[in-house]
Design a protein around this motif. Sequence first.
Motif, PDB file in Angstrom:
ATOM      1  N   PRO A 111       0.833  -1.215   0.000  1.00 33.19           N
ATOM      2  CA  PRO A 111       0.000   0.000   0.000  1.00 33.19           C
ATOM      3  C   PRO A 111       0.864   1.260   0.000  1.00 33.19           C
ATOM      4  CG  PRO A 111      -0.803  -1.584   1.603  1.00 33.19           C
ATOM      5  CD  PRO A 111       0.518  -2.110   1.120  1.00 33.19           C
ATOM      6  N   THR A 112       0.371   2.297  -0.663  1.00 34.69           N
ATOM      7  CA  THR A 112       1.124   3.557  -0.760  1.00 34.69           C
ATOM      8  C   THR A 112       0.485   4.699   0.011  1.00 34.69           C
ATOM      9  OG1 THR A 112      -0.044   4.119  -2.804  1.00 34.69           O
ATOM     10  CG2 THR A 112       2.066   2.930  -3.007  1.00 34.69           C
ATOM     11  N   LYS A 113      -0.734   4.516   0.534  1.00 38.42           N
ATOM     12  CA  LYS A 113      -1.429   5.582   1.249  1.00 38.42           C
ATOM     13  C   LYS A 113      -1.948   5.078   2.591  1.00 38.42           C
ATOM     14  CE  LYS A 113      -3.068   8.002  -2.907  1.00 38.42           C
ATOM     15  NZ  LYS A 113      -4.267   8.509  -3.647  1.00 38.42           N
ATOM     16  N   LEU A 114      -1.922   5.987   3.600  1.00 37.44           N
ATOM     17  CA  LEU A 114      -2.517   5.695   4.900  1.00 37.44           C
ATOM     18  C   LEU A 114      -3.978   6.127   4.865  1.00 37.44           C
ATOM     19  CD1 LEU A 114       0.344   6.970   7.257  1.00 37.44           C
ATOM     20  CD2 LEU A 114      -0.157   4.623   6.595  1.00 37.44           C
ATOM     21  N   VAL A 115      -4.871   5.239   5.248  1.00 37.92           N
ATOM     22  CA  VAL A 115      -6.297   5.541   5.133  1.00 37.92           C
ATOM     23  C   VAL A 115      -7.044   5.459   6.470  1.00 37.92           C
ATOM     24  CG1 VAL A 115      -6.414   4.829   2.723  1.00 37.92           C
ATOM     25  CG2 VAL A 115      -6.770   3.125   4.519  1.00 37.92           C
ATOM     26  N   HIS A 116      -6.331   5.203   7.560  1.00 37.79           N
ATOM     27  CA  HIS A 116      -6.981   5.103   8.867  1.00 37.79           C
ATOM     28  C   HIS A 116      -6.355   6.066   9.867  1.00 37.79           C
ATOM     29  CE1 HIS A 116      -9.404   1.632   7.712  1.00 37.79           C
ATOM     30  NE2 HIS A 116      -8.319   1.129   7.137  1.00 37.79           N
ATOM     31  N   GLY A 117      -5.927   7.226   9.389  1.00 42.14           N
ATOM     32  CA  GLY A 117      -5.243   8.190  10.246  1.00 42.14           C
ATOM     33  C   GLY A 117      -6.072   8.673  11.420  1.00 42.14           C
ATOM     34  N   LYS A 118      -7.367   8.925  11.229  1.00 42.19           N
ATOM     35  CA  LYS A 118      -8.202   9.445  12.301  1.00 42.19           C
ATOM     36  C   LYS A 118      -8.350   8.426  13.438  1.00 42.19           C
ATOM     37  CE  LYS A 118     -10.948  12.559   9.391  1.00 42.19           C
ATOM     38  NZ  LYS A 118     -12.312  12.913   8.909  1.00 42.19           N
ATOM     39  N   ALA A 123      -6.425   6.702  19.144  1.00 40.97           N
ATOM     40  CA  ALA A 123      -5.730   5.750  20.016  1.00 40.97           C
ATOM     41  C   ALA A 123      -4.504   6.391  20.659  1.00 40.97           C
ATOM     42  CB  ALA A 123      -5.327   4.515  19.230  1.00 40.97           C
ATOM     43  N   ILE A 124      -3.807   7.223  19.893  1.00 43.34           N
ATOM     44  CA  ILE A 124      -2.593   7.873  20.405  1.00 43.34           C
ATOM     45  C   ILE A 124      -2.904   8.767  21.598  1.00 43.34           C
ATOM     46  CG2 ILE A 124      -0.804   9.574  19.822  1.00 43.34           C
ATOM     47  CD1 ILE A 124      -0.717   8.372  17.043  1.00 43.34           C
ATOM     48  N   GLU A 125      -4.083   9.379  21.602  1.00 39.81           N
ATOM     49  CA  GLU A 125      -4.456  10.284  22.697  1.00 39.81           C
ATOM     50  C   GLU A 125      -4.481   9.563  24.049  1.00 39.81           C
ATOM     51  OE1 GLU A 125      -8.194  11.930  21.603  1.00 39.81           O
ATOM     52  OE2 GLU A 125      -7.379  13.200  19.984  1.00 39.81           O
TER      53      GLU A 125
END
Length: 232
Positions: A111-118, A123-125
Amino acid sequence: MKFSLLALAALGLAMGQAAASPAQHSFVHRPNAIAPVDIKTSSEFKPGSLYNSQRLIKVSEAAKPRWMELEDILVLRRAGVKFMDITDAQALHKPAPSSFDGETQYSSRLPTKLVHGKEVAKAIEGLTTQLYGDVLRPFTAFHNRYYDSENGRKSSQWLQGQIQGLVTASGANVSVAAFPHRFPQSSVIARFEGKGAGAEETVVVSAHQDSVNQWLPWFGRANGADDDGSGT
């Protein structure tokens, strides 16, 4: 198995020093150990068998992969050259005809694109530095976590136990399992079962658990706190 001249020189120097001072030993600490470990005699610091044969190495998208000996791979590491060992994943790389010189070019089908950034941002929060410290102190106490070594095996077992403990305490619908490889260190897979319309979709978040001393991978010190203990 072949070693570089520099590695042999380093080993020769270490052996010479040991012969001159037979009473001296080099010991390392490991988590939950009753006694320290002597790196000169312990089986934990012996080379593994993964590189008994050549490996298929790719250094860039444009360059054709090459079959390389361990000695040549170590030269790349010490020179800071980034590469991928695609020996066991050749299906992910397909040759494409070159348009200019008759050589074969290779392109990835990853894959070349990130599609689940949100979703990842949410989760990072919830991350805290306290968890990093609690986990990294024992995780970096292993002399190294080189994947083709006994230390690599033991550190992955320790990591699996930590993850299983978190899952059990949370009561989450998550399975934890070791995924064995041809080398001693297993991958640890935590599988979150999906729900609803997207239950069959697969999203992979990963980090490498191993660490490596570029000069003497099997018994050189490499605590790997940020490479990649923190990511793991």
